[in-house]
Design a protein around this motif. Sequence first.
Motif, PDB file in Angstrom:
ATOM      1  N   LYS A   1     -16.430 -51.633  12.572  1.00  0.00           N
ATOM      2  CA  LYS A   1     -16.889 -50.306  12.948  1.00  0.00           C
ATOM      3  C   LYS A   1     -15.699 -49.372  13.141  1.00  0.00           C
ATOM      4  O   LYS A   1     -14.594 -49.804  13.468  1.00  0.00           O
ATOM      5  N   SER A   2     -15.927 -48.085  12.913  1.00  0.00           N
ATOM      6  CA  SER A   2     -14.899 -47.073  13.130  1.00  0.00           C
ATOM      7  C   SER A   2     -14.755 -46.817  14.629  1.00  0.00           C
ATOM      8  O   SER A   2     -15.746 -46.761  15.364  1.00  0.00           O
ATOM      9  N   ILE A   3     -13.489 -46.661  15.075  1.00  0.00           N
ATOM     10  CA  ILE A   3     -13.274 -46.392  16.503  1.00  0.00           C
ATOM     11  C   ILE A   3     -12.547 -45.066  16.741  1.00  0.00           C
ATOM     12  O   ILE A   3     -12.179 -44.761  17.882  1.00  0.00           O
ATOM     13  N   GLY A   4     -12.337 -44.274  15.679  1.00  0.00           N
ATOM     14  CA  GLY A   4     -11.763 -42.957  15.899  1.00  0.00           C
ATOM     15  C   GLY A   4     -10.584 -42.618  15.014  1.00  0.00           C
ATOM     16  O   GLY A   4     -10.297 -43.309  14.032  1.00  0.00           O
ATOM     17  N   LEU A   5      -9.904 -41.503  15.360  1.00  0.00           N
ATOM     18  CA  LEU A   5      -8.765 -40.963  14.618  1.00  0.00           C
ATOM     19  C   LEU A   5      -9.137 -40.692  13.156  1.00  0.00           C
ATOM     20  O   LEU A   5      -8.331 -40.894  12.246  1.00  0.00           O
ATOM     21  N   THR A   6     -10.350 -40.212  12.955  1.00  0.00           N
ATOM     22  CA  THR A   6     -10.868 -40.038  11.599  1.00  0.00           C
ATOM     23  C   THR A   6     -10.237 -38.877  10.840  1.00  0.00           C
ATOM     24  O   THR A   6     -10.518 -38.698   9.644  1.00  0.00           O
ATOM     25  N   ASP A   7      -9.387 -38.091  11.512  1.00  0.00           N
ATOM     26  CA  ASP A   7      -8.684 -37.011  10.832  1.00  0.00           C
ATOM     27  C   ASP A   7      -7.228 -37.380  10.551  1.00  0.00           C
ATOM     28  O   ASP A   7      -6.445 -36.523  10.138  1.00  0.00           O
ATOM     29  N   LYS A   8      -6.861 -38.653  10.749  1.00  0.00           N
ATOM     30  CA  LYS A   8      -5.468 -39.070  10.610  1.00  0.00           C
ATOM     31  C   LYS A   8      -5.336 -40.242   9.647  1.00  0.00           C
ATOM     32  O   LYS A   8      -6.198 -41.125   9.589  1.00  0.00           O
ATOM     33  N   THR A   9      -4.225 -40.235   8.906  1.00  0.00           N
ATOM     34  CA  THR A   9      -3.891 -41.349   8.030  1.00  0.00           C
ATOM     35  C   THR A   9      -2.812 -42.181   8.712  1.00  0.00           C
ATOM     36  O   THR A   9      -1.681 -41.731   8.869  1.00  0.00           O
ATOM     37  N   ILE A  10      -3.180 -43.378   9.120  1.00  0.00           N
ATOM     38  CA  ILE A  10      -2.293 -44.223   9.918  1.00  0.00           C
ATOM     39  C   ILE A  10      -1.384 -45.038   9.006  1.00  0.00           C
ATOM     40  O   ILE A  10      -1.842 -45.663   8.039  1.00  0.00           O
ATOM     41  N   TRP A  11      -0.094 -45.055   9.333  1.00  0.00           N
ATOM     42  CA  TRP A  11       0.892 -45.760   8.519  1.00  0.00           C
ATOM     43  C   TRP A  11       1.092 -47.189   9.013  1.00  0.00           C
ATOM     44  O   TRP A  11       0.945 -48.144   8.280  1.00  0.00           O
ATOM     45  N   HIS A  12       1.432 -47.352  10.295  1.00  0.00           N
ATOM     46  CA  HIS A  12       1.631 -48.692  10.863  1.00  0.00           C
ATOM     47  C   HIS A  12       0.925 -48.805  12.199  1.00  0.00           C
ATOM     48  O   HIS A  12       0.816 -47.830  12.954  1.00  0.00           O
ATOM     49  N   LEU A  13       0.478 -50.034  12.490  1.00  0.00           N
ATOM     50  CA  LEU A  13      -0.215 -50.328  13.736  1.00  0.00           C
ATOM     51  C   LEU A  13       0.467 -51.481  14.458  1.00  0.00           C
ATOM     52  O   LEU A  13       0.974 -52.417  13.826  1.00  0.00           O
ATOM     53  N   GLN A  14       0.464 -51.428  15.771  1.00  0.00           N
ATOM     54  CA  GLN A  14       0.810 -52.568  16.615  1.00  0.00           C
ATOM     55  C   GLN A  14      -0.145 -52.549  17.799  1.00  0.00           C
ATOM     56  O   GLN A  14      -0.668 -51.487  18.170  1.00  0.00           O
ATOM     57  N   TYR A  15      -0.374 -53.729  18.364  1.00  0.00           N
ATOM     58  CA  TYR A  15      -1.214 -53.794  19.561  1.00  0.00           C
ATOM     59  C   TYR A  15      -0.461 -54.536  20.658  1.00  0.00           C
ATOM     60  O   TYR A  15      -0.038 -55.679  20.480  1.00  0.00           O
ATOM     61  N   LYS A  16      -0.287 -53.870  21.792  1.00  0.00           N
ATOM     62  CA  LYS A  16       0.345 -54.477  22.966  1.00  0.00           C
ATOM     63  C   LYS A  16      -0.315 -53.847  24.186  1.00  0.00           C
ATOM     64  O   LYS A  16       0.128 -52.823  24.696  1.00  0.00           O
ATOM     65  N   ASP A  17      -1.452 -54.419  24.592  1.00  0.00           N
ATOM     66  CA  ASP A  17      -2.287 -53.896  25.676  1.00  0.00           C
ATOM     67  C   ASP A  17      -3.046 -52.631  25.271  1.00  0.00           C
ATOM     68  O   ASP A  17      -4.014 -52.244  25.924  1.00  0.00           O
ATOM     69  N   LYS A  18      -2.592 -51.978  24.232  1.00  0.00           N
ATOM     70  CA  LYS A  18      -3.268 -50.813  23.667  1.00  0.00           C
ATOM     71  C   LYS A  18      -2.765 -50.617  22.247  1.00  0.00           C
ATOM     72  O   LYS A  18      -1.817 -51.300  21.803  1.00  0.00           O
ATOM     73  N   ILE A  19      -3.361 -49.696  21.523  1.00  0.00           N
ATOM     74  CA  ILE A  19      -2.975 -49.445  20.140  1.00  0.00           C
ATOM     75  C   ILE A  19      -1.757 -48.522  20.098  1.00  0.00           C
ATOM     76  O   ILE A  19      -1.722 -47.481  20.760  1.00  0.00           O
ATOM     77  N   TYR A  20      -0.764 -48.910  19.309  1.00  0.00           N
ATOM     78  CA  TYR A  20       0.380 -48.063  18.976  1.00  0.00           C
ATOM     79  C   TYR A  20       0.304 -47.790  17.476  1.00  0.00           C
ATOM     80  O   TYR A  20      -0.011 -48.696  16.690  1.00  0.00           O
ATOM     81  N   TYR A  21       0.604 -46.561  17.074  1.00  0.00           N
ATOM     82  CA  TYR A  21       0.525 -46.272  15.642  1.00  0.00           C
ATOM     83  C   TYR A  21       1.487 -45.165  15.252  1.00  0.00           C
ATOM     84  O   TYR A  21       1.918 -44.351  16.071  1.00  0.00           O
ATOM     85  N   SER A  22       1.825 -45.148  13.971  1.00  0.00           N
ATOM     86  CA  SER A  22       2.567 -44.036  13.375  1.00  0.00           C
ATOM     87  C   SER A  22       1.704 -43.455  12.266  1.00  0.00           C
ATOM     88  O   SER A  22       0.854 -44.146  11.691  1.00  0.00           O
ATOM     89  N   GLU A  23       1.916 -42.178  11.965  1.00  0.00           N
ATOM     90  CA  GLU A  23       1.115 -41.492  10.952  1.00  0.00           C
ATOM     91  C   GLU A  23       1.893 -41.358   9.644  1.00  0.00           C
ATOM     92  O   GLU A  23       3.123 -41.251   9.632  1.00  0.00           O
ATOM     93  N   PHE A  24       1.167 -41.346   8.568  1.00  0.00           N
ATOM     94  CA  PHE A  24       1.766 -41.238   7.243  1.00  0.00           C
ATOM     95  C   PHE A  24       2.462 -39.885   7.083  1.00  0.00           C
ATOM     96  O   PHE A  24       1.873 -38.831   7.314  1.00  0.00           O
ATOM     97  N   LYS A  25       3.734 -39.929   6.711  1.00  0.00           N
ATOM     98  CA  LYS A  25       4.562 -38.749   6.470  1.00  0.00           C
ATOM     99  C   LYS A  25       4.618 -37.813   7.685  1.00  0.00           C
ATOM    100  O   LYS A  25       4.739 -36.590   7.535  1.00  0.00           O
ATOM    101  N   SER A  26       4.537 -38.395   8.859  1.00  0.00           N
ATOM    102  CA  SER A  26       4.668 -37.605  10.089  1.00  0.00           C
ATOM    103  C   SER A  26       5.671 -38.279  11.017  1.00  0.00           C
ATOM    104  O   SER A  26       5.964 -39.466  10.867  1.00  0.00           O
ATOM    105  N   LYS A  27       6.166 -37.523  11.976  1.00  0.00           N
ATOM    106  CA  LYS A  27       7.150 -38.062  12.900  1.00  0.00           C
ATOM    107  C   LYS A  27       6.482 -38.669  14.127  1.00  0.00           C
ATOM    108  O   LYS A  27       5.381 -38.286  14.514  1.00  0.00           O
ATOM    109  N   GLY A  28       7.200 -39.631  14.731  1.00  0.00           N
ATOM    110  CA  GLY A  28       6.787 -40.146  16.018  1.00  0.00           C
ATOM    111  C   GLY A  28       5.937 -41.399  15.995  1.00  0.00           C
ATOM    112  O   GLY A  28       5.499 -41.876  14.942  1.00  0.00           O
ATOM    113  N   ILE A  29       5.713 -41.943  17.199  1.00  0.00           N
ATOM    114  CA  ILE A  29       4.793 -43.051  17.444  1.00  0.00           C
ATOM    115  C   ILE A  29       3.848 -42.608  18.553  1.00  0.00           C
ATOM    116  O   ILE A  29       4.257 -41.944  19.512  1.00  0.00           O
ATOM    117  N   PHE A  30       2.588 -42.998  18.415  1.00  0.00           N
ATOM    118  CA  PHE A  30       1.557 -42.566  19.361  1.00  0.00           C
ATOM    119  C   PHE A  30       0.822 -43.779  19.914  1.00  0.00           C
ATOM    120  O   PHE A  30       0.829 -44.861  19.321  1.00  0.00           O
TER     121      PHE A  30
END
Length: 303
Positions: free
Chosen positions: A127-156
């Motif tokens: 099932k979809s859980i959100g961020l439907t307006d974003k293209t996610i580049w990389h994911l990690q999980y450590k108590d919560k979701i960490y991600y970076s966006e395609f061709k964008s700066k930063g980690i969220f």
Amino acid sequence: MADRKFKTKMKIIFLLSTLSGALPVRRRPHCHACFNGMCHSRSTVFTAHKFSGQLAVDRTANILYFHYQTNRSIDHTGSFDLNDIKFKVLPKIGFTFGRAVDQSTREVFMSGTVGIHKYNPKTNTVKSIGLTDKTIWHLQYKDKIYYSEFKSKGIFTYEKNKIKSIKALSNFHVDDFVIDKQNDIYFLSDSMIYRLKNGTKTADFFIDEIFSLATDKKGDVHFIQPGSRTVYILDYSKDSLTELGAIGKGTPFSVVFDADNNMIYHDVDDEKLYYLMPNYSLCTVTTRGKGKNVKKFVSMRNE
């Protein structure tokens, strides 16, 4: 890199090899990689398809997750049970790129063309859980979701439907990142590795090399150099890299570690997923070339 019981190890090597065609019988085991002076044999997990994105492992059940594209350009996200030697295609989702597992719940988070999806292996549902307006580049999980966006700066971070930017990383283009056992973030940006230590507000330069990054079951961070095939581990007592060994040939990429700390990697040269397991033969790693052209070669010892 710990191994399982001998019978289980031999069963996995035999069955995985059978999936991609029987291997010839040899008197001596193969030495496809050398870690800490011990030979590791590789088995083919999956082949003959184009792979992309991250690999992820559910270490509770020892299940590998990956994306592949068929010869007819049809996208699938699949799983492979490394214990029971079973493959299946995940339902209602084709293309995924980022993948991460919550090791406590076994839920798998995956990024599609846009948004993040969650796969529940117990119910076999996506099932979809959100961020439907974003293209996610990389994911990690450590108590919560960490991600970076395609061709964008930063980690969220993404938690309880709320997005939070990690301010110290807002000016970095992040190509790859991991979170280790100390909750330090190691990331690749502009061909260099940086580190944001837990509790600090500034990311510091760590090393001037291109590495693939991975954490093992203990949370220790590993650095894999695709060109030379060398694998390093962080010595936390000295805060420096220690050479663990090398893979004999190919170009390793997208590395993960399973429930027994055995390495699985995508070889971009022949488009195969390989599973490395110790075979108890002794080995050495030799170096040829200089500078950026260094290559590592694995050979067996005679003793």
